[in-house]
Motif scaffolding. Structure first.
Motif, PDB file in Angstrom:
ATOM      1  N   GLY A 101      54.601  53.900  65.627  1.00  0.00           N
ATOM      2  CA  GLY A 101      54.833  55.293  65.960  1.00  0.00           C
ATOM      3  C   GLY A 101      55.500  56.107  64.876  1.00  0.00           C
ATOM      4  O   GLY A 101      55.889  57.252  65.104  1.00  0.00           O
ATOM      5  N   HIS A 102      55.616  55.559  63.672  1.00  0.00           N
ATOM      6  CA  HIS A 102      56.249  56.255  62.545  1.00  0.00           C
ATOM      7  C   HIS A 102      55.389  57.451  62.134  1.00  0.00           C
ATOM      8  O   HIS A 102      54.276  57.307  61.647  1.00  0.00           O
ATOM      9  CB  HIS A 102      56.398  55.262  61.387  1.00  0.00           C
ATOM     10  N   LEU A 103      55.920  58.655  62.362  1.00  0.00           N
ATOM     11  CA  LEU A 103      55.205  59.900  62.056  1.00  0.00           C
ATOM     12  C   LEU A 103      55.773  60.567  60.821  1.00  0.00           C
ATOM     13  O   LEU A 103      56.939  60.372  60.458  1.00  0.00           O
ATOM     14  CB  LEU A 103      55.311  60.878  63.232  1.00  0.00           C
ATOM     15  N   LEU A 104      54.935  61.406  60.200  1.00  0.00           N
ATOM     16  CA  LEU A 104      55.348  62.259  59.093  1.00  0.00           C
ATOM     17  C   LEU A 104      55.015  63.703  59.445  1.00  0.00           C
ATOM     18  O   LEU A 104      53.928  63.988  59.942  1.00  0.00           O
ATOM     19  CB  LEU A 104      54.624  61.872  57.802  1.00  0.00           C
ATOM     20  N   VAL A 105      55.954  64.594  59.193  1.00  0.00           N
ATOM     21  CA  VAL A 105      55.731  66.026  59.381  1.00  0.00           C
ATOM     22  C   VAL A 105      55.625  66.638  57.980  1.00  0.00           C
ATOM     23  O   VAL A 105      56.581  66.568  57.199  1.00  0.00           O
ATOM     24  CB  VAL A 105      56.866  66.687  60.182  1.00  0.00           C
ATOM     25  N   CYS A 106      54.464  67.209  57.674  1.00  0.00           N
ATOM     26  CA  CYS A 106      54.174  67.678  56.316  1.00  0.00           C
ATOM     27  C   CYS A 106      53.788  69.150  56.315  1.00  0.00           C
ATOM     28  O   CYS A 106      52.964  69.562  57.137  1.00  0.00           O
ATOM     29  CB  CYS A 106      53.004  66.900  55.715  1.00  0.00           C
ATOM     30  N   PRO A 107      54.308  69.925  55.377  1.00  0.00           N
ATOM     31  CA  PRO A 107      53.732  71.255  55.174  1.00  0.00           C
ATOM     32  C   PRO A 107      52.360  71.118  54.535  1.00  0.00           C
ATOM     33  O   PRO A 107      52.105  70.160  53.802  1.00  0.00           O
ATOM     34  CB  PRO A 107      54.731  71.922  54.214  1.00  0.00           C
ATOM     35  N   TYR A 108      51.462  72.047  54.843  1.00  0.00           N
ATOM     36  CA  TYR A 108      50.167  72.024  54.173  1.00  0.00           C
ATOM     37  C   TYR A 108      50.323  72.292  52.672  1.00  0.00           C
ATOM     38  O   TYR A 108      49.603  71.740  51.852  1.00  0.00           O
ATOM     39  CB  TYR A 108      49.229  73.081  54.770  1.00  0.00           C
ATOM     40  N   ARG A 109      51.285  73.155  52.351  1.00  0.00           N
ATOM     41  CA  ARG A 109      51.471  73.558  50.963  1.00  0.00           C
ATOM     42  C   ARG A 109      52.052  72.403  50.157  1.00  0.00           C
ATOM     43  O   ARG A 109      52.913  71.657  50.639  1.00  0.00           O
ATOM     44  CB  ARG A 109      52.397  74.790  50.918  1.00  0.00           C
ATOM     45  N   ARG A 134      60.038  64.234  71.224  1.00  0.00           N
ATOM     46  CA  ARG A 134      59.772  64.285  72.673  1.00  0.00           C
ATOM     47  C   ARG A 134      58.514  63.475  73.029  1.00  0.00           C
ATOM     48  O   ARG A 134      58.493  62.740  74.023  1.00  0.00           O
ATOM     49  CB  ARG A 134      59.616  65.735  73.115  1.00  0.00           C
ATOM     50  N   VAL A 135      57.482  63.620  72.203  1.00  0.00           N
ATOM     51  CA  VAL A 135      56.228  62.909  72.471  1.00  0.00           C
ATOM     52  C   VAL A 135      56.431  61.402  72.336  1.00  0.00           C
ATOM     53  O   VAL A 135      55.971  60.610  73.177  1.00  0.00           O
ATOM     54  CB  VAL A 135      55.117  63.403  71.518  1.00  0.00           C
ATOM     55  N   ILE A 136      57.101  60.983  71.295  1.00  0.00           N
ATOM     56  CA  ILE A 136      57.340  59.552  71.089  1.00  0.00           C
ATOM     57  C   ILE A 136      58.177  58.987  72.226  1.00  0.00           C
ATOM     58  O   ILE A 136      57.907  57.884  72.722  1.00  0.00           O
ATOM     59  CB  ILE A 136      58.011  59.302  69.724  1.00  0.00           C
ATOM     60  N   ARG A 137      59.183  59.738  72.676  1.00  0.00           N
ATOM     61  CA  ARG A 137      59.997  59.271  73.807  1.00  0.00           C
ATOM     62  C   ARG A 137      59.138  59.094  75.061  1.00  0.00           C
ATOM     63  O   ARG A 137      59.263  58.117  75.791  1.00  0.00           O
ATOM     64  CB  ARG A 137      61.119  60.272  74.090  1.00  0.00           C
ATOM     65  N   GLU A 138      58.249  60.067  75.298  1.00  0.00           N
ATOM     66  CA  GLU A 138      57.408  60.009  76.486  1.00  0.00           C
ATOM     67  C   GLU A 138      56.444  58.826  76.444  1.00  0.00           C
ATOM     68  O   GLU A 138      56.249  58.125  77.429  1.00  0.00           O
ATOM     69  CB  GLU A 138      56.619  61.311  76.620  1.00  0.00           C
ATOM     70  N   VAL A 139      55.844  58.592  75.284  1.00  0.00           N
ATOM     71  CA  VAL A 139      54.804  57.574  75.169  1.00  0.00           C
ATOM     72  C   VAL A 139      55.377  56.181  74.911  1.00  0.00           C
ATOM     73  O   VAL A 139      54.921  55.194  75.498  1.00  0.00           O
ATOM     74  CB  VAL A 139      53.816  57.940  74.038  1.00  0.00           C
ATOM     75  N   SER A 140      56.382  56.100  74.036  1.00  0.00           N
ATOM     76  CA  SER A 140      56.823  54.796  73.541  1.00  0.00           C
ATOM     77  C   SER A 140      58.213  54.368  73.996  1.00  0.00           C
ATOM     78  O   SER A 140      58.560  53.201  73.847  1.00  0.00           O
ATOM     79  CB  SER A 140      56.771  54.787  72.003  1.00  0.00           C
ATOM     80  N   GLY A 141      59.018  55.312  74.493  1.00  0.00           N
ATOM     81  CA  GLY A 141      60.333  54.968  75.015  1.00  0.00           C
ATOM     82  C   GLY A 141      61.280  54.303  74.035  1.00  0.00           C
ATOM     83  O   GLY A 141      61.907  53.293  74.372  1.00  0.00           O
ATOM     84  N   PRO A 142      61.449  54.837  72.813  1.00  0.00           N
ATOM     85  CA  PRO A 142      62.378  54.212  71.874  1.00  0.00           C
ATOM     86  C   PRO A 142      63.830  54.433  72.282  1.00  0.00           C
ATOM     87  O   PRO A 142      64.139  55.325  73.077  1.00  0.00           O
ATOM     88  CB  PRO A 142      62.075  54.936  70.555  1.00  0.00           C
TER      89      PRO A 142
END
Length: 203
Positions: A101-109, A134-142
Motif C-alpha cells: 500500500g506504499h503510495l506516492l503523491v506527485c505533482p505533474y510538474r 483515509r483510503v488506506i485506513r479504510e481498505v488496509s487498516g494500518p
C-alpha cells in the motif's frame, strides 16, 4: 555388503567410491544444488534486482521524457499503477514498496524541491496525502503511517529531480527479522490488486 574403502567419498559429485584427498579433491558446485531442500528457508525476491540495478531511473534526471513520474500520467491508470489523478498532482503506487500500500503523491510538474511548488500544488499534494491516508485506513487498516519527502540523493531520494511525497502504511511487527537480518521485504498483495482496491475506495 561392504561400503566404500578409506579415502573415498560415497556421496560427492565425483561418483561413488571415487578417490578423494590428495589424489582427487572433491569440489561441490553450489549451482548444482539450487532448489534442493535443506534446513534453511529462503524467500526468493529476484524482482528486487531491478531496483538494486537502477532500472527505471533516468539517465538524465532533468529530462521529463525519461522521468518515470512525468511519463506515468501519459499511460493508463492500470499500466502506470495510478490510483487517482488530481488537477495538479496525482497518486501512484510505489513500484518498489517498503510496505504493502506504499503510495506516492506527485505533482505533474517536473520540480525537485518542495520550495519550488506553487500554492495550488502545495494544497493538492497535502489534500491528496490526507485522502490517501483515509483510503488506506479504510481498505488496509494500518496501525500508523510514515509520511515524508526525501529531498536530494543524500537524503535517500531515488529520483531526486521529481518531488514525491511518500505515504507508507505501517503495522505492528512489519519491521521483523526479514528486513533487519535478511534485507528482504515480504509483500503479500500484488501491486495491481492494491491499485484497484485503493482506486475503487477513492472518494
Amino acid at each position: 555388503m561392504s561400503g566404500p574403502g578409506p579415502g573415498t567419498d560415497p556421496t560427492g559429485p565425483t561418483g561413488p567410491g571415487r578417490p578423494t584427498g590428495p589424489e582427487r579433491p572433491v569440489v561441490e558446485d553450489a549451482g548444482d544444488f539450487a532448489g534442493v531442500p535443506d534446513d534453511t528457508d529462503r524467500l526468493w525476491t529476484p524482482h528486487r534486482m531491478a531496483y538494486i540495478g537502477g532500472e527505471n531511473k533516468p539517465v538524465d534526471p532533468h529530462d521529463g521524457d525519461q522521468c518515470p513520474f512525468c511519463t506515468a500520467p501519459r499511460r493508463s491508470d492500470e499500466d502506470a499503477l495510478i490510483v487517482h489523478r488530481g488537477e495538479v498532482a496525482y497518486v501512484v503506487l510505489n513500484l518498489y514498496p517498503y510496505n504493502s500500500g506504499h503510495l506516492l503523491v506527485c505533482p505533474y510538474r517536473h520540480v525537485a524541491d518542495y520550495t519550488e511548488l506553487d500554492d495550488a500544488e502545495v494544497r493538492e499534494v497535502a489534500e491528496l496525502t490526507r485522502t490517501a491516508m483515509r483510503v488506506i485506513r479504510e481498505v488496509s487498516g494500518p496501525a500508523g503511517f510514515n509520511l515524508g519527502m526525501n529531498q536530494g540523493p543524500v537524503a535517500g531520494a531515488g529520483i531526486a529531480a521529481h518531488l514525491h511525497q511518500h505515504v507508507v502504511p505501517r503495522w505492528m511487527g512489519d519491521a521483523n527479522f526479514l528486513p533487519i537480518v535478511g534485507h528482504t521485504k515480504a509483500i503479500p498483495i500484488l501491486l495491481a490488486d492494491t491499485r484497484r482496491l485503493y482506486a475503487d475506495a477513492w472518494p
